[in-house]
Each structure stands twice: as structure tokens, then as C-alpha cells.
Design an enzyme around this catalytic site. Sequence first.
Site, PDB file in Angstrom:
ATOM      1  N   ARG A 292       0.952  -1.034  -0.155  1.00 32.82           N
ATOM      2  CA  ARG A 292      -0.006  -0.106  -0.067  1.00 32.82           C
ATOM      3  C   ARG A 292       0.861   1.083  -0.126  1.00 32.82           C
ATOM      4  O   ARG A 292       2.193   1.128   0.127  1.00 32.82           O
ATOM      5  CB  ARG A 292      -0.976   0.113   1.141  1.00 32.82           C
ATOM      6  N   GLY A 293       0.409   2.483  -0.122  1.00 28.04           N
ATOM      7  CA  GLY A 293       1.155   3.623  -0.210  1.00 28.04           C
ATOM      8  C   GLY A 293       1.363   4.090  -1.782  1.00 28.04           C
ATOM      9  O   GLY A 293       1.421   3.013  -2.443  1.00 28.04           O
ATOM     10  N   ALA A 294       0.941   5.089  -2.233  1.00 29.59           N
ATOM     11  CA  ALA A 294       0.828   5.269  -3.457  1.00 29.59           C
ATOM     12  C   ALA A 294       2.060   4.915  -4.258  1.00 29.59           C
ATOM     13  O   ALA A 294       1.936   4.408  -5.556  1.00 29.59           O
ATOM     14  CB  ALA A 294       0.556   6.808  -3.801  1.00 29.59           C
TER      15      ALA A 294
ATOM     16  N   GLN B 276      -3.105   2.588   9.809  1.00 23.72           N
ATOM     17  CA  GLN B 276      -1.692   2.745   9.252  1.00 23.72           C
ATOM     18  C   GLN B 276      -0.711   3.320  10.142  1.00 23.72           C
ATOM     19  O   GLN B 276       0.341   3.133  10.221  1.00 23.72           O
ATOM     20  CB  GLN B 276      -1.597   3.347   7.822  1.00 23.72           C
TER      21      GLN B 276
ATOM     22  N   ASP C  41      -1.941  10.996  -2.408  1.00 29.46           N
ATOM     23  CA  ASP C  41      -2.204   9.750  -3.422  1.00 29.46           C
ATOM     24  C   ASP C  41      -2.340  10.307  -4.577  1.00 29.46           C
ATOM     25  O   ASP C  41      -2.207   9.574  -5.793  1.00 29.46           O
ATOM     26  CB  ASP C  41      -3.202   8.671  -2.944  1.00 29.46           C
TER      27      ASP C  41
HETATM   28  O1  MRU Z   1      -4.714   3.259   1.622  1.00 29.20           O
HETATM   29  P1  MRU Z   1      -3.450   3.511   1.583  1.00 29.20           P
HETATM   30  O2  MRU Z   1      -2.599   3.188   2.881  1.00 29.20           O
HETATM   31  O3  MRU Z   1      -2.509   3.052   0.543  1.00 29.20           O
HETATM   32  O4  MRU Z   1      -2.892   5.093   1.724  1.00 29.20           O
HETATM   33  C1  MRU Z   1      -1.770   5.353   1.878  1.00 29.20           C
HETATM   34  C2  MRU Z   1      -1.785   7.194   2.109  1.00 29.20           C
HETATM   35  O5  MRU Z   1      -2.714   7.814   1.990  1.00 29.20           O
HETATM   36  C3  MRU Z   1      -0.521   7.731   2.082  1.00 29.20           C
HETATM   37  O6  MRU Z   1      -0.337   8.724   3.009  1.00 29.20           O
HETATM   38  C4  MRU Z   1      -0.147   8.204   0.711  1.00 29.20           C
HETATM   39  O7  MRU Z   1      -0.197   7.170  -0.287  1.00 29.20           O
HETATM   40  C5  MRU Z   1       1.171   8.841   0.387  1.00 29.20           C
HETATM   41  S1  MRU Z   1       2.214   7.448   0.636  1.00 29.20           S
HETATM   42  C6  MRU Z   1       3.968   7.824   0.300  1.00 29.20           C
END
Ligand code: MRU
Length: 364
Positions: A53-55, A203, A244
Site C-alpha cells: 500500500r502507499g501510492a 496505518q 495519493d
Molecule cells: O490506503 P493506503 O494505506 O494506501 O493510503 C496511503 C496514504 O494515504 C499515504 O499517505 C499516501 O499514499 C502517500 S504515501 C507515500
Amino acid sequence: MKVDGVSYRSIWRDPSETTVTVVDQTLLPHRFDTLKLMNVADAIDAIKRMVVRGAPLIGVTGAYGYAMALRDDPSDANVDAAFDAINAARPTAVNLRWALEILRREIRDLAPDDRAVAAYVVADRLRAEDIETNGAIAEQGARLVREIYEANGRSRPVNILTHCNTGWIACVDWGTALGVIYRAHDDGIPVHVWVDETRPRNQGASLTTWELGSHGVPHTLIVDNAGGHLMQHGQVDICLVGADRVTASGDACNKIGTYLKALAAKDNHVPFYVVLPGSTIDWNMEDGVAEIEIEERASDEVTHISGVAGDGSIVKVRLAPKGTKVGNPAFDVTPARLVTGLVTERGVAEASRAGLLGLYPEKA
Ligand code: MRU
């Protein structure tokens, strides 16, 4: 980054193989384990279940998934079919489409037999670039933290509030907002981080605390609703969050709850920075609130909670009465007017089209 003294990245190619291995984020912080992704179905499943997960990491995983799809079927039909299937795995983070589009552009005109090899080269390159980009972002952002430290007469740690997880496991290494914090800490600037728990997937509570603890960065876990109170009492010097998707006009889509933190920051004159790589900018969108598709996730993320039981097993328990109706939007949009600045690998921009074009003139 190191886990028990061993250096890891969040995703890597298995030696001399076409498969990849990832850190299984669904088990953290209770257990550190890895998962091998053998094919495109595994990659899509890992993205959907938030094993990854994480963009930025979603983008790189998508690229390897695409390479595995072309390894198994390099036909013209699968070039588009695999693209669409992977892209649909999670809708909000634009990095997924960004990575898939780069890869498709580079393999589309090749003979089918040459596509897979070229696709792995691109995926490996995107992975390497992510590490380099995050290093540059960290350097840019750490300057802001240093400025606050100096402005306070070097008298006390800089109090940073962050939301969700933006660390090395949300990227390939280092992270975005958390990368800035690591860099400031490593440069000797005393910092203390307020970590929002980040319901419903937690998270912050599960991943950000684990990362900061492993790296020795002082931090305190707070419930999602505590940030406004802390800001009113002068206990937050700066908010650093990830994104994201950021529109060309500087609206920032991030984990649900980010918008409320930005409102509280504005009311309390606390600088609110969004930290992102250029790959998170969606140049085709202007109005984030109207245009960005917000992922609606499963209701059991809200009605249930996971944790570790006394015997060490990971268990899931129900919080709400059976049959309770649930809404679970996973992201929200912070309008540009609430954003003090956008921290990127190329510098810090005003949250506006003009500000972003100043850093990315090739997009004009
Ligand atoms: O749903 P997730 O855990 O994938 O969401 C992640 C986030 O919102 C992060 O803050 C975002 O992707 C930036 S990560 C470097």
C-alpha cells in the site's frame, strides 16, 4: 531501511527470477514476513488486500505485475487487458496509472517476444527511481524542519504531526513525509512526531509507529481526533502528510482525515505541507473534490478491528452491532487553499498550477 539490523526494501526481484517479493504489511507490526508474488493475479491481490500500500509502492508493484503479465502472455490483446486489470486494483493513487502508462509506452511497439524483457527493465528502473526521488524529497523537506528548529532558537525538538503511513514501506525506500522526518532526524535536528492512528486501517498506529520506533525517532501515538486540540495548545509546529493524487491546481487527495487536519492547521496558523513525488501529480485534473475518484472500501474495516491476542495470534474482533450500516471512504481531498506548500523532489512549490509548473515546466 533496517529491520532487526537487516537492510530491506519494500519490494525486490527474486535473484535471477521473474517473480518479486514484498513485505506483507497486513501482518505488521505484530509479525515481519514477506510474500512472493508469482504472477499478475498475485500482484493485483496484494494491491487490493493492502499487502502492499502507499501510492509509490502501489505504482512499482503494478509495474512488476504488468511485467509478469507480459511474461505469461505478451500478445497485443493482453497489453491492454493486463493494463486495465491492474489499474482497477485501487482507484485513487495516480501512481499506479502513471507507472503502467510509462511501461505500456515503452513495450507497446516491440515484437511480442521482446516485451517481457523490456517490461522488467522498466519496472526495475521505476523501482530505482523511487529510491532516488525519495532521497531528494527528504533533502528538500528537511530544510523546512531545520528552519523551524532555528526559528525556535534551537531550544526544543520540532513537533511534527503526520497522518497515515508515508514511510519506506509505503514507497520502495525512505518514504515521502516520513522520509523528510528520517532525514531531519539523521541530520541531528531533534524531532518529535505526533502519529495519527488513522482509522480504519490504522496505518499510523501499526505501521508509522513501527517504522519510527525501528529508526529511533521519538514519537507519540494519538487518536485521529486529537490533532486539533494539540494545535490549539501550541504543540504542533508543522504538519507533514503524503498524497495519493495532487491535481494540477494543487488540491491534495490523501488518507481520510487529512482534510480535517488541514482545517485545524489553518485555524491555528500551523504550516501544513503535503510531501509527494512528481509521479503523484495528476496533470489532467484541476478540481480535486469534484474529479478524484475516492475509493470506498469494505465495511468490515470499520465494524471490525485486528490486533494481537495474548497468545500471539492475530485476531479480528467486531466493534459495532451486527448489521450496522457503514460508510468507508478511504481518502479525502484537501483544497489547495489549505496547503502551505507542496514538497517535491525538485523543491517546495506553492499549491497552485503556477507553483507546480515552476518546478515542472515541461508540463506547461
Ligand atoms: O490506503 P493506503 O494505506 O494506501 O493510503 C496511503 C496514504 O494515504 C499515504 O499517505 C499516501 O499514499 C502517500 S504515501 C507515500
